[in-house]
Every structure is written in C-alpha cells, then in structure tokens.
Design a protein around this motif. Structure first.
Motif, mmCIF file in Angstrom:
data_model
loop_
_atom_site.group_PDB
_atom_site.id
_atom_site.type_symbol
_atom_site.label_atom_id
_atom_site.label_comp_id
_atom_site.label_asym_id
_atom_site.label_seq_id
_atom_site.Cartn_x
_atom_site.Cartn_y
_atom_site.Cartn_z
ATOM 1 N N ALA A 81 1.367 6.054 4.746
ATOM 2 C CA ALA A 81 0.741 7.278 5.241
ATOM 3 C C ALA A 81 1.644 8.486 4.985
ATOM 4 C CB ALA A 81 0.415 7.141 6.724
ATOM 5 N N ALA A 82 2.955 8.283 5.078
ATOM 6 C CA ALA A 82 3.889 9.389 4.818
ATOM 7 C C ALA A 82 3.823 9.799 3.348
ATOM 8 C CB ALA A 82 5.315 8.994 5.205
ATOM 9 N N GLN A 83 3.792 8.812 2.451
ATOM 10 C CA GLN A 83 3.680 9.121 1.017
ATOM 11 C C GLN A 83 2.387 9.877 0.719
ATOM 12 O OE1 GLN A 83 3.950 5.082 -0.505
ATOM 13 N NE2 GLN A 83 5.750 5.606 -1.713
ATOM 14 N N LEU A 84 1.305 9.399 1.342
ATOM 15 C CA LEU A 84 0.008 10.048 1.126
ATOM 16 C C LEU A 84 0.050 11.511 1.541
ATOM 17 C CD1 LEU A 84 -2.703 7.537 2.357
ATOM 18 C CD2 LEU A 84 -2.537 8.586 0.106
ATOM 19 N N LYS A 122 0.826 -1.217 0.000
ATOM 20 C CA LYS A 122 0.000 0.000 0.000
ATOM 21 C C LYS A 122 0.858 1.264 0.000
ATOM 22 C CE LYS A 122 -2.788 -1.432 3.415
ATOM 23 N NZ LYS A 122 -2.959 -2.874 3.364
ATOM 24 N N VAL A 123 0.229 2.328 -0.454
ATOM 25 C CA VAL A 123 0.861 3.642 -0.377
ATOM 26 C C VAL A 123 0.957 3.976 1.119
ATOM 27 C CG1 VAL A 123 0.668 6.034 -1.109
ATOM 28 C CG2 VAL A 123 -0.287 4.215 -2.539
ATOM 29 N N GLN A 128 9.705 8.035 6.650
ATOM 30 C CA GLN A 128 8.378 7.433 6.848
ATOM 31 C C GLN A 128 7.741 7.948 8.138
ATOM 32 O OE1 GLN A 128 6.620 5.848 4.760
ATOM 33 N NE2 GLN A 128 8.115 5.292 3.204
ATOM 34 N N ASN A 129 8.483 8.696 8.929
ATOM 35 C CA ASN A 129 7.916 9.276 10.146
ATOM 36 C C ASN A 129 7.217 10.615 9.908
ATOM 37 O OD1 ASN A 129 8.106 7.570 12.299
ATOM 38 N ND2 ASN A 129 10.219 8.119 12.757
ATOM 39 N N PHE A 130 7.279 11.106 8.691
ATOM 40 C CA PHE A 130 6.605 12.350 8.339
ATOM 41 C C PHE A 130 5.093 12.148 8.463
ATOM 42 C CE2 PHE A 130 4.852 15.348 5.193
ATOM 43 C CZ PHE A 130 5.481 16.510 5.574
ATOM 44 N N PRO A 131 4.304 13.088 8.964
ATOM 45 C CA PRO A 131 4.678 14.414 9.456
ATOM 46 C C PRO A 131 4.954 14.471 10.968
ATOM 47 C CG PRO A 131 2.308 14.278 9.346
ATOM 48 C CD PRO A 131 2.837 12.919 8.961
ATOM 49 N N HIS A 132 5.173 13.306 11.586
ATOM 50 C CA HIS A 132 5.564 13.380 12.993
ATOM 51 C C HIS A 132 6.924 14.078 13.108
ATOM 52 C CE1 HIS A 132 6.075 12.396 17.182
ATOM 53 N NE2 HIS A 132 7.215 11.806 16.904
ATOM 54 N N GLN A 164 2.155 13.537 -0.862
ATOM 55 C CA GLN A 164 1.403 13.735 -2.104
ATOM 56 C C GLN A 164 0.366 14.845 -1.937
ATOM 57 O OE1 GLN A 164 0.201 10.593 -4.866
ATOM 58 N NE2 GLN A 164 -1.890 10.882 -4.189
ATOM 59 N N LYS A 165 -0.296 14.801 -0.783
ATOM 60 C CA LYS A 165 -1.300 15.828 -0.470
ATOM 61 C C LYS A 165 -0.624 17.212 -0.400
ATOM 62 C CE LYS A 165 -5.396 17.052 0.762
ATOM 63 N NZ LYS A 165 -6.196 17.114 -0.453
#
Lengths: 443, 182
Positions: free
Chosen positions: B28-31, B25-26, B83-87, B34-35
């Motif tokens: 959460a960080a990629q999503l 899956k895409v 992959q910790n973005f946006p934390h 992208q947003k």
C-alpha cells in the motif's frame, strides 16, 4: 455468557484425562446457543448443535500474543473455541508480566507465542493452540486460508496494513471460504477500539488509515531552541544529538548503553534550561514511544473482539461489521467513560480494496511497450501518463522525468523478462483517482 | 457459519476470473508513492533522481532556486519513505552543510508538515513545495540554526552576505559550509 462466581481453582481440571468434554463445563455455553435470543435472526440462527459445533470446529488465528493477545487467547479458549493459532515474533520482557498474565518470571526471554500457547493448553484441556514464532509476513496465502476468523491484537500499523491487504487479496469470487472476517483490536493507554472487516464487502483497515491517531510530535525548532519539557530534552538528544555525534552507530533502543548515552545528553540539556524530570525510564519511554499500557483497557477491547468472533462463528446475535451496519467501536476511558459505535464507510478509491486486481492474459513474447499501448485502449483505463510497477520492479514511469529515463529501456523488453507469471502489476495515472491492478497470466 | 457469502454473490460480480494473485503484492505504501509520483508537478528548478530505479521509496530531490537569497545554489535532499507511509511522513534531509535558519548543520529540516503537522492526506508534492518555500522565504521564527535565524532577524543585509559567503564554500561564524553553487 452467564456468570457464576466460583472460587479460584474450582473449575480448574487437574485430573489429567479431561479433554474438555465434560457436559458441566459447557453448560452455560450450550444454554446460550440452545435457544434463540431476542436479536437472533431466525433465518440464520438455528439453536442447538450447529452453532455449538461451529464454536468447536472454527479455526481462529490470533495475531499478537502481547497485552491484547493474552486476553484474546484466554477469552477464546474459555468461550469454547478449540482450534487456535497464535503468531508473535517477540520474546517476553519482565515489564510485560504485570498484564500479560499467561507469562511468569521464569518465562522472561522466551518467545511469547509458544509460552502463551502452552499455558492456554495446560489451563484449558481440549483446546489446541498452535504457536508460530516469527513474522506474519513469513506466511503465505495458503497458510491464512486455513482459518475461519483472524483476530489482531497488534501495536503496529505496518503489520495491520499487511494482514489487511493479504486478506483482501485472498478473496476469490469462486470460493466462499476465502473471505475471512478480520477483527482488529487496538489500545493506547485508556483508549482503544475494536473493529470488524469483511474483506471486499466492508471498509478495510486501509480505508480507515486516517483513524489512527498521529504520533504527537513537537516541532524540531522547539527541540533545538526552546525546550520546555523533559520530553523535549530527550527528543533533542534522540533526534538531533545522536545524528550529530554518533552518526555511524545505528540507534538500538533496546541497548542500555545507547539509552544511557541519550539520558546523559538529555539530562545535561535539561540542567541548562532548568527543566526537572529527565529520568532513565522517561528517556526509554520517549525514545521507544512507550505509551503506558492499561491492563483493563486491553481486557475491555479483547472482550469486545472475542464477543464479535463468537457471534460471527455462531450467528447467535447481530455482529459488528455486518455490511451496511456499524463496524467500528471506539472506547475512550480517559475522560470519563465513553464508547461510540459507527459505520466507517468503504472508500471507493482505497488502494487496497477499491479496485481489486483483475486477471489479464498477456503474451510473454510481447513487449512492455505494447502492453502500455494496450492500456490506452482498454475502455476501463484509457490511461494517458501511466506509472507501472510490480512489487520489486519499476516497470515504466511516465513521470517524474528521471524515472522515465531509467525505465524507458524496459518498453522494448519482453514481458517474460520483466515479470513472472501470476505477478501483480499496479498502475497509477494522474487522470484517475484510483489505481488499477492486473494479475498477469502468460498465455 | 456466515451468511456473508450470499451477500458477496449478490454484489455485482467482479471481473476477476482466475482467482487471487499468489505472488508478492505491491504494498500500500508503494502504491501511494507511485500515485504521488504520477501527480508530481515539478517546476524547472527541481528534479528527482532515483539511485535504484526499482526502489521508489528512496530518492534524491535536487533544488536549484531561480530567485530569492539562495538563487543559483544547488541543494539536494534525501527522501526516505517507510512502509508506514502515508501514516508517517517521509524522512527528508539536506545533504549539504548549509547556512539556513530552518536547516541545521546536520541537514535536519524544520518544516511543520514533515513532523507535527503531517497528515496522510498530504502528498509528496506538498512536501516538495514546502522545501522550495523554505529557500524563497527563510523563516526566523522557527529556527533550527539559531545563528542564522538571529542574523536574519537582526540584519537582513548581513544575513544576505552570510548566505552568499556560505554558498561559496566560505566560513560564517567559524563554521565552514559546503560549496553549493551551480
């Protein structure tokens, strides 16, 4: 569970043949589950064999076999759960031994998951613990589908987000078994939390991302110009000096030579500014962001997690996370003692649980351009400037300009050349707060 | 074991018909990136480049200020997002050696929202606006390059001259800087 004080070792079974079935062993568990409690829901809880069998048969996955994991495994085994799995990618360090009580000095260097599993099985006959040494990302949905409840005792936000997204993604309307309650414990020093997620029904860990305390950071310019604390000198060596002098070495915080180098740099800077207190172990602590773990915080949070697992498995009492009720318990032990339990609301624009992927049937021979055009016509989307991707590929980006240019040729390509059957396409558009996801099925 | 499922079914049935996705899956960080990219509003003076267009977590921002002391310079910043973005905030570094009070010779940037004041509600646009602001209003009170900050504080004209010299690839106080003229 009713408490009896017994001298250490009395209840320990050493007669080899015990499979954990002796009636005396589960006397109190059976009493507890053999009658209704003041808060048990009579429509859900039928005292007697059913909840007892649920405890025996439930298969629980414990993620993490560290400070929390050891407590969780112990609690579950002693509560009568008999089918446990544990995942951990780490090996045992000597500094773990003060609180990770399933490990002994001889185990240092061994994988946590397998040593923990072996210890629990030896100590609690009849309980089967299956270890997996590795990353949670190694396992697929078929693996996670085997469990009834997942309990996390993790120290990483990245791992939490991954398992959360995986469990949310697994929920299948047609299959009740696909909904796996996720219980998450976390501790940092004297503080901690336990929370329960019913994927897709209640607020998920991604909805709660901003509940994680940010890592305390000091402005770079303070580090560079006016350090006031020993930590500032260490961070200066770590962030600025290493880059300046050892750019080509990748910093390995487990390499004593690297830590020593940082320690020496920090020490000379501390001397320059007359700051006492830079030590080797402080250097290690700051660089690895070590927050001293408190064994009793772990015990409290793990106990809460396991209580919830017990209640979910048996329905014997209301549990944390029932939709519309509290799902988050925070515990603060560093300023007196304080707990607060509340309901964290689901976020409608949560990127993980806000808009679950919808199935879409696509002609593999059609082009990406045709698909993008069709998006503009779909009533729920009507996208104006969409950005689309799969896990590994940028399909088409309307913005920014440079990505538009490099992904534009994809518009003319056939879908079968860009995606695989069953892949997820994620779509964002400035006109919408929320992302859309489609699972592409080729016709 | 759980009565939850009956609640699930009472819930509005979703459109999902064919079960969940089995493929990768895409994230959460990629999503989120992208947003953020879909909401980027870049002015003429800025553009992004993606060395690997499939990897949106790593890109280069090019900044060409059209006013202020750094006018007609061309500066690039690398953005590395985990992959910790946006934390966690993106890691941003200037790729040239420049003379700037808030950017050191290694390219580290002193911008509050890149470190101590980062919050998950902030987005890439906020970071990019912040970088642009540093070139319009270099700030002597948060020095990362102490000499440059001192020049700015004590003698704005000297600072202006030094900026000019450094941008041309010249030498300021014994340091040679990268030529960054457009």
């Amino acid at each position: 569970m009713a408490a009896t004080l017994q001298p250490e070792g009395v209840s320990r079974t050493t007669n080899g043949g015990d499979d954990g079935e002796s009636p005396a062993r589960w006397k109190y568990l059976n009493t507890l589950l053999g009658r209704a409690g003041a808060y048990s829901d009579p429509t859900e809880f039928i005292p007697g064999d059913a909840p007892i069998m649920n405890i025996k048969n439930a298969r629980i996955l414990v993620i993490g076999a560290g400070g929390l994991g050891c407590e969780i495994l112990k609690n579950l085994a002693l509560s009568g759960f008999r089918n446990l799995d544990v995942i951990d990618m780490d090996t045992i360090d000597v500094s773990n031994l003060n609180r990770q009580f399933l490990f002994r000095e001889k185990d240092v260097g061994q994988p946590k998951a397998s040593v923990a599993a072996e210890f629990v099985m030896k100590r609690c006959p009849g309980c089967k613990v299956t270890p997996y040494v590795g990353k949670i990302q190694d396992k697929d949905e078929d693996y996670y589908m085997q469990f009834n409840i997942v309990i996390c005792g993790l120290d990483s936000i990245e791992a939490r987000r991954w398992i959360n997204a995986t469990l949310v993604g697994m929920v299948d309307e047609e299959n009740p078994e696909s909904l796996k309650p996720l219980i998450d414990g976390g501790t940092e020093g004297f503080k901690g939390q336990s929370r329960v997620v019913l994927p897709t029904l209640t607020s998920c860990l991604e909805c709660q991302l901003d509940m994680h305390a940010p890592r305390a950071a000091v402005p770079l310019c303070t580090l560079a110009t006016i350090p006031r604390q020993p930590q500032h000198c260490i961070e200066w060596a770590h962030i600025l000096k290493w880059e300046e002098e050892r750019k080509d070495d990748v910093l390995d915080t487990d390499d004593p030579e690297h830590i020593t180098w940082l320690y020496q740099k920090a020490l000379s800077r501390a001397r320059e500014f007359n700051i006492p207190g830079v030590t080797y172990s402080l250097t290690q602590g700051v660089v690895k962001n070590i927050i001293p773990a408190i064994a009793s915080t772990n015990a409290i949070v793990a106990a809460s997690c396991c209580n919830e697992a017990f209640k979910i498995a048996t329905s014997s009492a209301p549990y944390l996370g029932y939709p519309g009720t509290n799902n988050y318990m925070l515990y603060t032990g560093d300023s007196g003692i304080y707990t607060y339990t509340f309901e964290h609301q689901k976020k409608s624009d949560c990127p993980v649980c806000g808009n679950r992927p919808k199935a879409i049937t696509l002609d593999p021979e059609s082009t990406l351009g045709e698909f993008v055009e069709s998006l503009a016509e779909r009533p729920e989307s009507q996208l104006k400037k969409p950005n689309l991707r799969t896990a590994g590929k940028s399909l088409y980006y309307s913005t920014p300009a440079s990505l538009e240019e490099s992904t534009r040729p994809n518009l003319k390509r056939k879908l079968e050349d860009l995606l695989e059957d069953g892949e997820v396409i994620a779509i964002s558009d400035p006109a919408f707060q929320i992302d859309f996801q489609y699972i592409a099925h080729f016709s | 074991m759980l009565k939850i499922w009956s609640m699930k079914q009472a819930q509005q049935k979703e459109e999902t018909a064919q079960g969940p996705a089995k493929k990768k899956k895409v994230t959460a960080a990629q999503l989120r990136v992208q947003k953020d990219l879909s909401e980027l509003a870049l002015p003429q003076t800025m553009k992004t480049t993606f060395p690997n267009p499939d990897d949106i977590l790593n890109f280069i921002l090019t900044l060409t200020p059209d006013e202020g002391l750094y006018k007609s310079g061309l500066f690039t910043f690398s953005f590395a997002i985990t992959q910790n973005f946006p934390h966690e905030p993106p890691k941003v570094k200037c790729q040239q050696k420049i003379y700037h009070p808030n950017i050191d010779l290694e390219g580290n940037v002193c911008l509050n929202i890149l470190r101590e004041d980062w919050k998950p509600v902030l987005n890439l646009n906020a970071v990019i606006v912040g970088l642009q602001f540093l070139f319009l209003e270099p700030n002597a009170s948060d020095p990362l390059n102490k000499d440059a900050a001192k020049d700015l504080q004590e003698d704005r004209d000297r600072f202006r001259r030094n900026v000019k010299t450094s941008m041309g690839g010249g030498n300021v106080r014994g340091e040679t800087f990268d030529r960054v003229m457009k």
